[in-house]
Design a protein around this motif. Structure first.
Motif, mmCIF file in Angstrom:
data_model
loop_
_atom_site.group_PDB
_atom_site.id
_atom_site.type_symbol
_atom_site.label_atom_id
_atom_site.label_comp_id
_atom_site.label_asym_id
_atom_site.label_seq_id
_atom_site.Cartn_x
_atom_site.Cartn_y
_atom_site.Cartn_z
ATOM 1 N N LYS A 117 0.828 -1.210 0.000
ATOM 2 C CA LYS A 117 0.000 0.000 0.000
ATOM 3 C C LYS A 117 0.861 1.258 0.000
ATOM 4 C CE LYS A 117 -3.813 2.347 2.367
ATOM 5 N NZ LYS A 117 -3.153 3.674 2.336
ATOM 6 N N GLY A 118 1.972 1.239 0.750
ATOM 7 C CA GLY A 118 2.850 2.406 0.787
ATOM 8 C C GLY A 118 3.426 2.728 -0.580
ATOM 9 N N ILE A 119 3.787 1.692 -1.339
ATOM 10 C CA ILE A 119 4.319 1.898 -2.689
ATOM 11 C C ILE A 119 3.221 2.446 -3.598
ATOM 12 C CG2 ILE A 119 5.446 0.805 -4.658
ATOM 13 C CD1 ILE A 119 6.450 -1.367 -2.775
ATOM 14 N N TYR A 120 2.032 1.867 -3.491
ATOM 15 C CA TYR A 120 0.884 2.325 -4.283
ATOM 16 C C TYR A 120 0.608 3.806 -4.019
ATOM 17 C CZ TYR A 120 -4.044 2.790 -5.674
ATOM 18 O OH TYR A 120 -5.224 3.219 -6.230
ATOM 19 N N ASP A 121 0.572 4.194 -2.747
ATOM 20 C CA ASP A 121 0.300 5.589 -2.389
ATOM 21 C C ASP A 121 1.402 6.516 -2.900
ATOM 22 O OD1 ASP A 121 -2.021 4.839 -1.113
ATOM 23 O OD2 ASP A 121 -1.116 4.777 0.885
ATOM 24 N N PHE A 122 2.646 6.052 -2.825
ATOM 25 C CA PHE A 122 3.786 6.847 -3.288
ATOM 26 C C PHE A 122 3.694 7.064 -4.800
ATOM 27 C CE2 PHE A 122 8.719 7.186 -2.767
ATOM 28 C CZ PHE A 122 8.644 8.529 -3.098
ATOM 29 N N MET A 123 3.327 6.009 -5.531
ATOM 30 C CA MET A 123 3.166 6.126 -6.986
ATOM 31 C C MET A 123 2.040 7.089 -7.338
ATOM 32 S SD MET A 123 3.619 2.171 -8.237
ATOM 33 C CE MET A 123 5.246 1.471 -8.532
ATOM 34 N N LEU A 124 0.943 6.995 -6.606
ATOM 35 C CA LEU A 124 -0.196 7.870 -6.852
ATOM 36 C C LEU A 124 0.185 9.327 -6.583
ATOM 37 C CD1 LEU A 124 -3.062 7.352 -7.813
ATOM 38 C CD2 LEU A 124 -3.800 7.267 -5.430
ATOM 39 N N PRO A 157 0.833 4.992 -22.012
ATOM 40 C CA PRO A 157 -0.280 4.803 -21.063
ATOM 41 C C PRO A 157 -0.219 5.724 -19.857
ATOM 42 C CG PRO A 157 1.283 2.977 -20.929
ATOM 43 C CD PRO A 157 1.673 3.786 -22.127
ATOM 44 N N ILE A 158 0.973 6.241 -19.545
ATOM 45 C CA ILE A 158 1.122 7.110 -18.380
ATOM 46 C C ILE A 158 0.300 8.389 -18.535
ATOM 47 C CG2 ILE A 158 2.775 8.647 -17.227
ATOM 48 C CD1 ILE A 158 2.844 5.847 -16.161
ATOM 49 N N VAL A 159 0.110 8.851 -19.760
ATOM 50 C CA VAL A 159 -0.663 10.076 -19.994
ATOM 51 C C VAL A 159 -2.088 9.900 -19.472
ATOM 52 C CG1 VAL A 159 -1.581 11.644 -21.740
ATOM 53 C CG2 VAL A 159 0.733 10.721 -21.991
ATOM 54 N N GLY A 160 -2.726 8.797 -19.849
ATOM 55 C CA GLY A 160 -4.087 8.539 -19.393
ATOM 56 C C GLY A 160 -4.158 8.210 -17.914
ATOM 57 N N ILE A 161 -3.153 7.505 -17.409
ATOM 58 C CA ILE A 161 -3.142 7.126 -15.993
ATOM 59 C C ILE A 161 -2.994 8.365 -15.116
ATOM 60 C CG2 ILE A 161 -1.830 5.887 -14.225
ATOM 61 C CD1 ILE A 161 -1.175 3.816 -16.441
ATOM 62 N N ARG A 162 -2.200 9.326 -15.563
ATOM 63 C CA ARG A 162 -2.054 10.562 -14.785
ATOM 64 C C ARG A 162 -3.375 11.333 -14.756
ATOM 65 N NH1 ARG A 162 -0.405 16.104 -15.068
ATOM 66 N NH2 ARG A 162 0.688 16.643 -13.130
ATOM 67 N N LYS A 163 -4.081 11.369 -15.875
ATOM 68 C CA LYS A 163 -5.383 12.048 -15.902
ATOM 69 C C LYS A 163 -6.339 11.396 -14.910
ATOM 70 C CE LYS A 163 -5.114 13.625 -20.719
ATOM 71 N NZ LYS A 163 -5.700 13.496 -22.087
ATOM 72 N N TRP A 164 -6.314 10.058 -14.866
ATOM 73 C CA TRP A 164 -7.162 9.338 -13.901
ATOM 74 C C TRP A 164 -6.751 9.682 -12.473
ATOM 75 C CZ3 TRP A 164 -5.078 5.840 -10.412
ATOM 76 C CH2 TRP A 164 -6.012 5.174 -9.593
ATOM 77 N N ALA A 165 -5.438 9.711 -12.212
ATOM 78 C CA ALA A 165 -4.940 9.982 -10.862
ATOM 79 C C ALA A 165 -5.349 11.376 -10.387
ATOM 80 C CB ALA A 165 -3.416 9.841 -10.831
ATOM 81 N N LEU A 166 -5.332 12.342 -11.289
ATOM 82 C CA LEU A 166 -5.685 13.712 -10.915
ATOM 83 C C LEU A 166 -7.175 13.854 -10.597
ATOM 84 C CD1 LEU A 166 -3.555 15.675 -13.545
ATOM 85 C CD2 LEU A 166 -3.156 15.571 -11.076
ATOM 86 N N LYS A 167 -7.983 12.934 -11.125
ATOM 87 C CA LYS A 167 -9.428 12.991 -10.881
ATOM 88 C C LYS A 167 -9.841 12.255 -9.614
ATOM 89 C CE LYS A 167 -10.690 13.303 -15.790
ATOM 90 N NZ LYS A 167 -11.374 12.598 -16.914
ATOM 91 N N THR A 168 -8.986 11.332 -9.142
ATOM 92 C CA THR A 168 -9.366 10.509 -7.986
ATOM 93 C C THR A 168 -8.956 11.161 -6.668
ATOM 94 O OG1 THR A 168 -7.274 9.273 -8.173
ATOM 95 C CG2 THR A 168 -9.210 8.381 -9.291
#
Length: 267
Positions: free
Chosen positions: A225-232, A256-267
């Motif tokens: 979870k710590g790695i996941y949170d750090f990546m987010l 794919p990072i372009v779309g993943i970053r857009k998702w991250a900014l919305k969550t």
């Protein structure tokens, strides 16, 4: 989980469990456990990210697999955990690690003339050769190192079948671990687990059950979870590594990072 690969002789599905155990043992031997930046007073903490960002830019010419880039950073990290260097020596070690990684993982190796040109002739041919011999000696000629990508081919099949979209996204996410010194010391298998979890979330796949995580990866959710949170957190932060976040050029696969970053900014 490996049953779909039994028809492909190259997949070696019948040895899946043994191969995974071997990789798990080897990663424990080849990981940089110490947080070496504290032992490098002449280097800034941002230098590792700058190096990998430049590596992505250089790969537009080299065209080597992302796996080679991860091996480059592993070799460099292990060397720096043992040797204290200044910034000039750091970049010499960086190019040396790249050449060694290319020699080990591919048939494409940047020649010395290319290295001299790309670094604006700040290093001579003799310095490159001396550095290579020194690095091999320090690392005791051990270049074989599991990376997150080695584990992803198995971890991304959590539903019992390959998911190419999740696999591709997770491979891109795993490279975040090369852009921040905070990821030093984490096992590649743990980074792979967090990458798959994040990729599945970003691509709206079914939630990954905690029991299933343990069965497939050997980790419980609390361990990654710590790695996941750090990546987010990294994905949501202002962009500092433009090559990593750059949209694909015409004719190239989508980043794919372009779309993943857009998702991250919305969550």
């Amino acid at each position: 989980i490996d049953i779909d690969g039994f028809d492909d002789e190259k997949y070696l599905a019948e040895y899946g469990d043994e191969l995974l155990m071997h990789l798990a043992t080897l990663e424990g031997e080849m990981i940089t456990e110490d947080y070496y930046p504290d032992k490098q007073p002449h280097l800034s903490s941002s230098l590792r990210g700058e190096a990998y960002n430049w590596l992505l830019k250089l790969n537009a010419q080299l065209r080597v697999p992302a796996e080679t880039l991860l091996v480059t950073m592993n070799i460099l990290d292990r060397f720096l955990a043992i040797r204290t260097v200044d910034e000039r020596a750091y970049w010499l070690a960086f190019f040396t690690a790249l050449r060694l990684a290319c020699k080990y993982t591919t048939i494409k190796m940047p020649d010395l003339k290319w290295c001299e040109q790309i670094c604006f002739k700040k290093f001579t041919r003799s310095e490159f050769l001396t550095s290579e011999a020194a690095m091999l000696k320090v690392l005791k000629f051990r270049l074989s190192c599991p990376t997150a990508h080695n584990f992803l081919s198995r971890f991304s099949k959590v539903d019992g079948k390959p998911d190419d979209e999740v696999h591709t996204a997770a491979k891109a996410i795993a490279q975040i671990s090369c852009l921040d010194v905070g990821f030093i010391g984490y096992r590649p298998s743990a980074i792979a687990t967090a990458s798959v979890f994040l990729a599945r979330k970003a691509l709206s796949r079914a939630d990954w059950d905690p029991m299933e995580i343990g069965e497939v990866t050997g980790y419980v959710w609390g361990e990654v979870k710590g790695i996941y949170d750090f990546m987010l957190e990294f994905l949501r932060a202002p962009i500092r590594h433009h090559c990593f976040f750059a949209p694909a050029r015409a004719g190239e696969p989508v980043n794919p990072i372009v779309g993943i970053r857009k998702w991250a900014l919305k969550t």
